[in-house]
Motif scaffolding. Structure first.
Motif, PDB file in Angstrom:
ATOM      1  N   GLU A   1       0.854  -1.190   0.000  1.00  0.00           N
ATOM      2  CA  GLU A   1       0.000   0.000   0.000  1.00  0.00           C
ATOM      3  C   GLU A   1       0.891   1.242   0.000  1.00  0.00           C
ATOM      4  O   GLU A   1       1.432   1.614   1.036  1.00  0.00           O
ATOM      5  CB  GLU A   1      -0.914  -0.049   1.235  1.00  0.00           C
ATOM      6  N   PHE A   2       1.028   1.867  -1.175  1.00  0.00           N
ATOM      7  CA  PHE A   2       1.981   2.971  -1.287  1.00  0.00           C
ATOM      8  C   PHE A   2       1.327   4.315  -1.601  1.00  0.00           C
ATOM      9  O   PHE A   2       2.007   5.257  -1.994  1.00  0.00           O
ATOM     10  CB  PHE A   2       3.058   2.638  -2.333  1.00  0.00           C
ATOM     11  N   GLY A   3       0.005   4.379  -1.441  1.00  0.00           N
ATOM     12  CA  GLY A   3      -0.711   5.613  -1.759  1.00  0.00           C
ATOM     13  C   GLY A   3      -0.123   6.826  -1.051  1.00  0.00           C
ATOM     14  O   GLY A   3       0.224   7.836  -1.671  1.00  0.00           O
ATOM     15  N   THR A   4       0.002   6.728   0.258  1.00  0.00           N
ATOM     16  CA  THR A   4       0.458   7.877   1.037  1.00  0.00           C
ATOM     17  C   THR A   4       1.919   8.201   0.762  1.00  0.00           C
ATOM     18  O   THR A   4       2.283   9.367   0.601  1.00  0.00           O
ATOM     19  CB  THR A   4       0.269   7.600   2.532  1.00  0.00           C
ATOM     20  N   ILE A   5       2.755   7.182   0.687  1.00  0.00           N
ATOM     21  CA  ILE A   5       4.178   7.427   0.463  1.00  0.00           C
ATOM     22  C   ILE A   5       4.370   8.150  -0.867  1.00  0.00           C
ATOM     23  O   ILE A   5       5.110   9.140  -0.954  1.00  0.00           O
ATOM     24  CB  ILE A   5       4.982   6.103   0.526  1.00  0.00           C
TER      25      ILE A   5
ATOM     26  N   ASN B   1       2.156   9.973  -2.424  1.00  0.00           N
ATOM     27  CA  ASN B   1       1.655  11.348  -2.228  1.00  0.00           C
ATOM     28  C   ASN B   1       2.705  12.242  -1.590  1.00  0.00           C
ATOM     29  O   ASN B   1       2.917  13.383  -1.998  1.00  0.00           O
ATOM     30  CB  ASN B   1       0.431  11.337  -1.299  1.00  0.00           C
TER      31      ASN B   1
END
Lengths: 295, 414
Positions: B222-226, B228
């Motif tokens: 899960e790399f959405g935040t990173i 971003n």
């Protein structure tokens, strides 16, 4: 501001993924009380189905569209088989289903390794889904995540309508509320169980198709997802679809916020602490099955 | 029933006692062996060597290719007459991606099979697990993978890159391209954390800003935040120390966030040809890697290596840096043994300094003091065909410096 919206969308999209992987479990665990540890492997089956279909269908977009119903049927059939062969003998012993289905999950992982090899495989995403939508203010929204969000909401809507409006949905609700009474009313409870399992596992297959857009497809991908799925269903309240929907998005946003302010590992801890605290306060979950109505 | 249970418990207890006694005996014999070092069994007309790689579990994808490369070297050497007139007899063990298993199998290869040297290991965790076993038995390990440095063992030869042969050149390249700021993304374990400590020290001394540092658990997808955070940081480049599967999810997210190799290049230190094939070139095209060897590295030695590898294992199998370093390790051991005129570990060690070999990556030289080798550093760009083409190299082999002693900025690190 841009960052805030970007993170909010990330949180919602994490929530959509959580919802999609938990939806099938909400049906089989939440409503039938079967702890199916092999649920994650049905997700994997959906993902590998997409991969196999891509070998014969060249257009990435077309193969994705074909993969959705096919993965639903493949994973659903596996679920129905599991129900017929093992789980139906264990309805009176819910904890034993945990051990039995865990064994099945290990076997399915090894089967996947034997068929596809232990290295992970990849699917090609349709060109349309690799890009993003640019919104004013420099904000971008990834197309693949938008697709997953729509897919998750469509699956929730379809499941809710099916449970409320169709004869099958009414029979499922009747069996869940009172199996004996349903049986004497002429409902073939064992057939209903099988169908419920088919639908629940099929939804896992759909989740598998969606996940191929985000990450690797491997034999152990289900193990990483199953815990999150159980968390969503337990915190949402067993037997409550709307609980799963709310909790999935809440956890997604909490995870994204925590991750933005700290780090990924710390965010995971924050989420777990929040869940433990919440369950101390409401052990029965967000919503509980108190009335005769369901879903 | 109770009698039966009593007997079973008794039987169980007896087994435990017996097992404990056997373990005690076992350790005693190895202790007495350890005083002088285990001598290799060369009573026949062969010399045994150990191959210790993960053939199952999560690391199998990478380590099987290393095993294949070692076997290629062994077969080539045997076909050319062996070592000191003896044919090499390889004994393979599966470390199973499990660090205690690595230690157990290393002990078995050394004490039971009495091998002259062991080739293998991949993760730093597996190396750290077997290190005391080799030191206790005074046996030799040839370790083929780039690693985080800050280590030196008299019984390990490091044939992969240490930090000043991979990470520092990677940073030098970014600096030469005008990168003023970097964002660090890595998996949460020893290699990326140590590497990033080095990168931060380098940045501080070279006028580069580290705009952020994020770690994802191994296997995280899960790399959405990173992504971003990376995007909103506006960094000139990303330094990627992610390992394994996470790379797939990271690069997919990177592309769908609209980030490109042209606008914000990613330098990776753990993605070689084999991994590129797995992740998908559509996500990686144009991105950078730092290694010492690529399949496309020019030179006759490499053409021969690539052709031999493909002939043996299939035309679609790429060669990669760790495979090459493992292949080179076998040849270096052969050269050391021949210079020493014996298989004896201490003699081989003291003969090691200055040994050279025309490797597929170019000339390599063993540094007897650190037991690392001088290697040419190479920055490569991933192409649409999945192969990596060199965009820069250090021109000459870089002397190994595992503790970064020659870099003033690194003085506070070890």
């Amino acid at each position: 501001m841009t960052v805030l919206f970007g993170q909010l969308f990330t949180g919602i999209s994490i929530g959509a993924v959580l919802l999609l992987i938990a939806l099938g479990l909400a049906l089989t665990f939440g409503q039938m009380n079967v702890i199916n540890m092999a649920h994650g492997e049905f997700i994997m089956a959906g993902a590998y189905t997409t991969y196999v279909l891509q070998q014969s269908i060249t257009g990435a977009g077309l193969s994705l569209v074909v993969a959705l119903p096919v993965a639903f049927v493949v994973a659903g059939t596996m679920g129905a088989l599991l129900e017929v062969l093992l789980i139906r003998r264990l309805y009176a012993r819910p904890l034993d289903t945990l051990l039995v289905t865990w064994g099945v999950s290990l076997m399915l992982q090894q089967l996947a390794r034997d068929i596809f090899g232990s290295p992970n495989v990849q699917t090609r995403a349709p060109e349309l889904l690799t890009g993003n939508v640019a919104l004013p203010g420099g904000l971008t929204v990834a197309n693949n995540r938008l697709f997953i969000l729509v897919l998750a909401l469509a699956a929730v809507a379809a499941l809710t309508l099916a449970l409320r409006l169709t004869p099958l949905g009414r029979r499922i609700r009747a069996v869940v509320q009172n199996r004996d009474l349903a049986a004497v009313s002429g409902i073939a409870t064992s057939r209903v169980d099988r169908t419920t399992f088919f639908v629940g596992s099929g939804l896992a297959g759909l989740a598998g198709v969606a996940l191929t857009l985000l990450g690797p497809i491997g034999p152990t991908m289900g193990t990483n997802l199953i815990i999150d799925a159980f968390l969503v269903v337990v915190v949402g309240g067993i037997g409550q679809l709307k609980g799963s929907v709310i909790v999935a998005f809440a956890l997604g946003v909490l995870q994204a916020t925590g991750e933005y302010l700290t780090t990924l590992s710390v965010a995971k801890v924050i989420v777990f602490v929040a869940i433990v605290a919440f369950l101390q306060w409401r052990p029965q979950g967000l919503f509980t099955l108190r009335t005769r109505s369901l879903a | 029933m109770s009698l039966f249970r009593g007997r079973r418990i008794l039987a169980g207890a007896m087994t435990l006692v017996a097992a404990a006694a056997m373990t005690a005996c076992g350790s005693k014999t190895t202790d007495s062996g350890g005083a002088t070092g285990v001598t290799a069994d060369v009573s026949g007309d062969t010399v045994k060597v150990g191959l210790l790689n993960s053939l199952s579990g999560t690391m199998a994808i990478s380590e099987v290719t290393v095993r294949d490369a070692i076997m290629l070297a062994v077969e080539e050497i045997n076909a050319a007459g062996g070592v000191l007139g003896r044919k090499i007899q390889p004994i393979g063990e599966d470390g199973a991606s499990d660090w205690p298993t690595f230690a157990e199998k290393a002990e078995k290869l050394i004490s039971e099979d009495r091998v002259a040297a062991v080739f293998g290991c991949w993760t730093s965790a597996s190396r750290k697990a077997v290190k005391p076993v080799f030191e206790k038995n005074k046996a030799l390990l040839f370790y083929p993978v780039q690693y985080e440095g800050l280590e030196q063992s008299p019984y390990i030869f490091y044939t992969g890159a240490t930090t000043n042969q991979q990470i520092v050149p990677g940073l030098d390249y970014l600096k030469s391209q005008g990168a003023k700021s970097v964002y660090l993304v890595g998996s949460d374990y020893v290699f990326p954390r140590t590497a990033n400590k080095i990168i931060k020290a380098y940045a501080a001394a070279n006028g580069m800003t580290v705009l952020g540092e994020d770690y994802a658990p191994l296997g995280s997808t899960e790399f959405g935040t990173i992504v971003n955070k990376v995007k909103s940081s506006g960094a000139d480049a990303v330094f990627n120390t992610l390992n394994g599967d996470s790379n797939v999810a990271f690069f997919k997210e990177y592309k769908s966030a609209g980030l490109t190799a042209a606008a914000m290049p990613v330098v990776s230190v753990s993605i070689a040809e084999e991994e590129v094939k797995g992740i998908g070139t559509q996500y990686l095209e144009g991105q950078l890697t730092a290694w010492n060897y690529y399949q496309t590295t020019p030179g006759a030695a490499n053409s021969k290596f690539v052709a031999a590898y493909k002939a043996k294992y299939g035309a679609d199998k790429p060669t990669s840096d760790p495979m090459e370093a493992a292949y080179v390790g076998v040849y270096l051991w052969k050269a050391m043994v021949e210079k020493a005129g014996a298989f004896d570990v201490e003699k081989v060690r003291s003969a090691s300094d200055g040994i050279t070999f025309e490797a597929p990556e170019g000339l390599v030289t063993v540094d007897g003091k650190t037991q690392h080798i001088a290697k040419t550093a190479r920055i490569g760009k991933i192409g649409a065909d999945g192969l990596i083409t060199e965009v820069w190299n250090s021109g000459k082999p870089v002397a190994p410096d595992p503790y970064l002693k020659t870099y003033p900025w690194a003085s506070g690190l070890s």
